[in-house]
Design a protein around this motif. Structure first.
Motif, PDB file in Angstrom:
ATOM      1  N   PRO A 123       3.921  -7.021  -5.350  1.00 13.62           N
ATOM      2  CA  PRO A 123       2.011  -6.916  -5.429  1.00 13.62           C
ATOM      3  C   PRO A 123       1.242  -7.341  -4.045  1.00 13.62           C
ATOM      4  O   PRO A 123       0.302  -7.422  -4.429  1.00 13.62           O
ATOM      5  N   ARG A 124       2.625  -8.209  -3.363  1.00 10.25           N
ATOM      6  CA  ARG A 124       1.471  -9.194  -1.970  1.00 10.25           C
ATOM      7  C   ARG A 124       0.294  -7.369  -1.423  1.00 10.25           C
ATOM      8  O   ARG A 124      -0.347  -7.577  -0.974  1.00 10.25           O
ATOM      9  N   ALA A 125       1.572  -6.717  -1.047  1.00  6.42           N
ATOM     10  CA  ALA A 125       0.973  -5.466  -0.570  1.00  6.42           C
ATOM     11  C   ALA A 125       1.470  -3.758  -0.869  1.00  6.42           C
ATOM     12  O   ALA A 125       0.908  -2.898  -0.627  1.00  6.42           O
ATOM     13  N   GLN A 126       1.929  -3.804  -2.129  1.00 13.81           N
ATOM     14  CA  GLN A 126       2.852  -2.570  -2.448  1.00 13.81           C
ATOM     15  C   GLN A 126       1.185  -1.917  -2.860  1.00 13.81           C
ATOM     16  O   GLN A 126       0.442  -1.779  -3.657  1.00 13.81           O
ATOM     17  N   HIS A 127       1.539  -0.131  -2.930  1.00 11.68           N
ATOM     18  CA  HIS A 127       0.946   0.814  -2.801  1.00 11.68           C
ATOM     19  C   HIS A 127       1.903   2.269  -3.047  1.00 11.68           C
ATOM     20  O   HIS A 127       2.698   2.352  -2.839  1.00 11.68           O
ATOM     21  N   PRO A 128       1.137   2.388  -4.617  1.00 10.23           N
ATOM     22  CA  PRO A 128       2.026   3.748  -5.180  1.00 10.23           C
ATOM     23  C   PRO A 128       1.947   4.835  -3.760  1.00 10.23           C
ATOM     24  O   PRO A 128       3.039   6.110  -3.453  1.00 10.23           O
ATOM     25  N   ASN A 129       1.220   5.102  -2.913  1.00 15.34           N
ATOM     26  CA  ASN A 129       1.267   5.876  -1.747  1.00 15.34           C
ATOM     27  C   ASN A 129       1.823   5.786  -1.000  1.00 15.34           C
ATOM     28  O   ASN A 129       2.613   6.296  -0.266  1.00 15.34           O
ATOM     29  N   ALA A 130       3.387   4.893  -0.356  1.00 13.17           N
ATOM     30  CA  ALA A 130       3.913   4.041   0.357  1.00 13.17           C
ATOM     31  C   ALA A 130       5.287   4.010  -0.645  1.00 13.17           C
ATOM     32  O   ALA A 130       5.639   2.623  -1.475  1.00 13.17           O
ATOM     33  N   ALA A 131       5.754   4.866  -0.507  1.00 10.22           N
ATOM     34  CA  ALA A 131       7.132   4.935  -1.231  1.00 10.22           C
ATOM     35  C   ALA A 131       8.607   4.116  -0.275  1.00 10.22           C
ATOM     36  O   ALA A 131       9.427   3.972  -0.863  1.00 10.22           O
ATOM     37  N   ASN A 132       8.460   4.026   0.423  1.00  9.72           N
ATOM     38  CA  ASN A 132       9.469   3.388   1.501  1.00  9.72           C
ATOM     39  C   ASN A 132      10.777   4.400   1.713  1.00  9.72           C
ATOM     40  O   ASN A 132      11.364   3.783   1.353  1.00  9.72           O
ATOM     41  N   LYS A 133      10.760   5.150   1.550  1.00 12.93           N
ATOM     42  CA  LYS A 133      11.209   6.129   2.129  1.00 12.93           C
ATOM     43  C   LYS A 133      11.009   7.682   3.347  1.00 12.93           C
ATOM     44  O   LYS A 133       9.725   7.166   3.356  1.00 12.93           O
ATOM     45  N   MET A 134      11.532   7.567   4.044  1.00 12.93           N
ATOM     46  CA  MET A 134      11.160   8.493   5.433  1.00 12.93           C
ATOM     47  C   MET A 134      12.581   9.562   4.878  1.00 12.93           C
ATOM     48  O   MET A 134      13.476   9.585   4.839  1.00 12.93           O
ATOM     49  N   GLY A 184       6.077   3.258   7.670  1.00 16.20           N
ATOM     50  CA  GLY A 184       6.321   2.940   6.197  1.00 16.20           C
ATOM     51  C   GLY A 184       5.068   2.612   5.320  1.00 16.20           C
ATOM     52  O   GLY A 184       4.510   2.459   4.905  1.00 16.20           O
ATOM     53  N   GLY A 185       4.011   2.294   6.177  1.00 13.72           N
ATOM     54  CA  GLY A 185       2.352   1.720   5.795  1.00 13.72           C
ATOM     55  C   GLY A 185       1.512   3.182   5.379  1.00 13.72           C
ATOM     56  O   GLY A 185       2.418   4.411   5.391  1.00 13.72           O
ATOM     57  N   VAL A 186       0.321   2.798   4.474  1.00 15.60           N
ATOM     58  CA  VAL A 186      -1.198   3.782   4.173  1.00 15.60           C
ATOM     59  C   VAL A 186      -1.874   3.086   4.310  1.00 15.60           C
ATOM     60  O   VAL A 186      -1.681   1.636   4.433  1.00 15.60           O
ATOM     61  N   LYS A 187      -2.772   3.814   4.561  1.00 11.95           N
ATOM     62  CA  LYS A 187      -4.412   3.330   4.929  1.00 11.95           C
ATOM     63  C   LYS A 187      -4.559   2.653   4.417  1.00 11.95           C
ATOM     64  O   LYS A 187      -5.382   1.549   5.331  1.00 11.95           O
ATOM     65  N   GLU A 188      -4.380   2.196   3.112  1.00 14.86           N
ATOM     66  CA  GLU A 188      -4.968   1.139   1.561  1.00 14.86           C
ATOM     67  C   GLU A 188      -4.714  -0.650   2.466  1.00 14.86           C
ATOM     68  O   GLU A 188      -5.707  -1.451   1.928  1.00 14.86           O
TER      69      GLU A 188
END
Length: 302
Positions: free
Chosen positions: A203-214, A38-42
């Motif tokens: 906002p702690r670590a939210q990123h637009p490319n980590a959409a919390n969905k699979m 669910g994460g991304v590299k950033e």
């Protein structure tokens, strides 16, 4: 840090390359860093890659195929087999760099990335050692639940429901998805998943490319995957396990340790007092000592 594109067959993986700040006097060791499910590299992966580069390593973190900014159709697929071969594609990339010591390529994984790191090291012995942090065997997690106590047999019915969703998708319906972390919380939500919600969805670590969905079609792929299978046979490289004392996911690390204990001569486990699962994502009180352990462990491979 520089953005890179990593070839994997017909697709490209989006990566970040970190180099030591000091000029390289000789070829440097390298580390592949695998992000959590669910994460991304950033997010956590880039934090580890940056800190490891500051200790003299070339480090690459990247988005898994089908996820983040990487290519791969369909998007939002969690395919354990692809996740494992992603790591080998990054090793291919590293071997082409003239400033990398090809005999000192290591692998680090966080959470589900830890499970994938072990699976990658089992099958690709170019990885000369591995370290896993707050590791999760995503297959066991799907079969047994977050606490590792659910009944496996009861999960077969879930695959029937998934089959119905895939059939609907094949005939024109929108692809069904499921969240990685709970989008809402209640009294039954495990402590570590509450913290995961806070990490990924604020906002702690939210990123637009980590959409919390699979994609729901990922379920069968995950259910049939076991990162620890055959580890006692094929994982011959040194392994460092770092896990928090109070992590609800600790059972994954303990299970792997039990599988390897007595059969693996280069196995080290570090249980960090009071540590929780998510403490190793962005809390430097826990991350910095973990980095020190990883650096020392890999430097001893010389």
């Amino acid at each position: 840090m520089s953005a890179i594109s990593i070839s994997k067959g017909s697709i490209k993986l989006a990566g970040l390359l970190f180099k030591p700040e000091s000029p390289l006097a000789a070829k440097a060791p390298a580390i592949v860093v695998i992000h959590p499910g669910g994460g991304v590299k950033e997010q956590a992966a880039s934090l580890y890659a940056k800190k490891l580069s500051q200790q003299g390593f070339i480090a690459i973190c990247y988005d898994a195929a089908h996820q983040g900014a990487s290519e791969g159709i369909p998007h939002f697929l969690e395919d354990p087999a692809a996740r494992v071969t992603d790591a080998s594609a990054v090793a291919d990339y590293l071997e082409k760099l003239d400033y990398v010591d090809r005999g000192r390529i290591y692998i680090v994984g966080i959470c589900a990335g830890g499970g994938y790191a072990v699976a990658a090291a089992k099958s690709d012995h170019r990885f000369k050692a591995a370290s896993i942090v707050s590791a999760v065997n995503i297959g066991d997690g799907a079969r047994l639940g977050w606490y590792g106590k659910e009944e496996v047999l009861g999960k077969a019915a879930a695959l029937d429901q998934v089959a119905q969703a895939i059939s609907a998708e094949a005939t024109g319906s929108e692809p069904a998805t499921a969240p990685y972390v709970p989008p809402t919380l209640d009294d039954s939500t495990p402590h570590d998943l509450r913290e995961a919600h806070d990490y990924y969805l604020t906002p702690r670590a939210q990123h637009p490319n980590a959409a919390n969905k699979m994609l729901l079609r990922s379920t069968g792929l995950v259910m049939n995957f076991d990162a620890w299978q055959f580890a006692d046979v094929f994982l011959t490289q040194p392994l460092l396990i770092i896990v928090g004392e109070k992590a609800e996911s600790r059972w994954h690390s303990e299970k792997l340790h039990d599988i390897l204990d007595g059969k693996h001569t280069a196995l080290e486990k570090v249980v960090v007092p009071n540590g929780r699962h998510m403490d190793f994502y962005d809390d430097e009180t826990y991350i910095n000592p973990a980095i020190d352990k990883i650096v020392k462990f890999f430097n001893n491979m010389k």
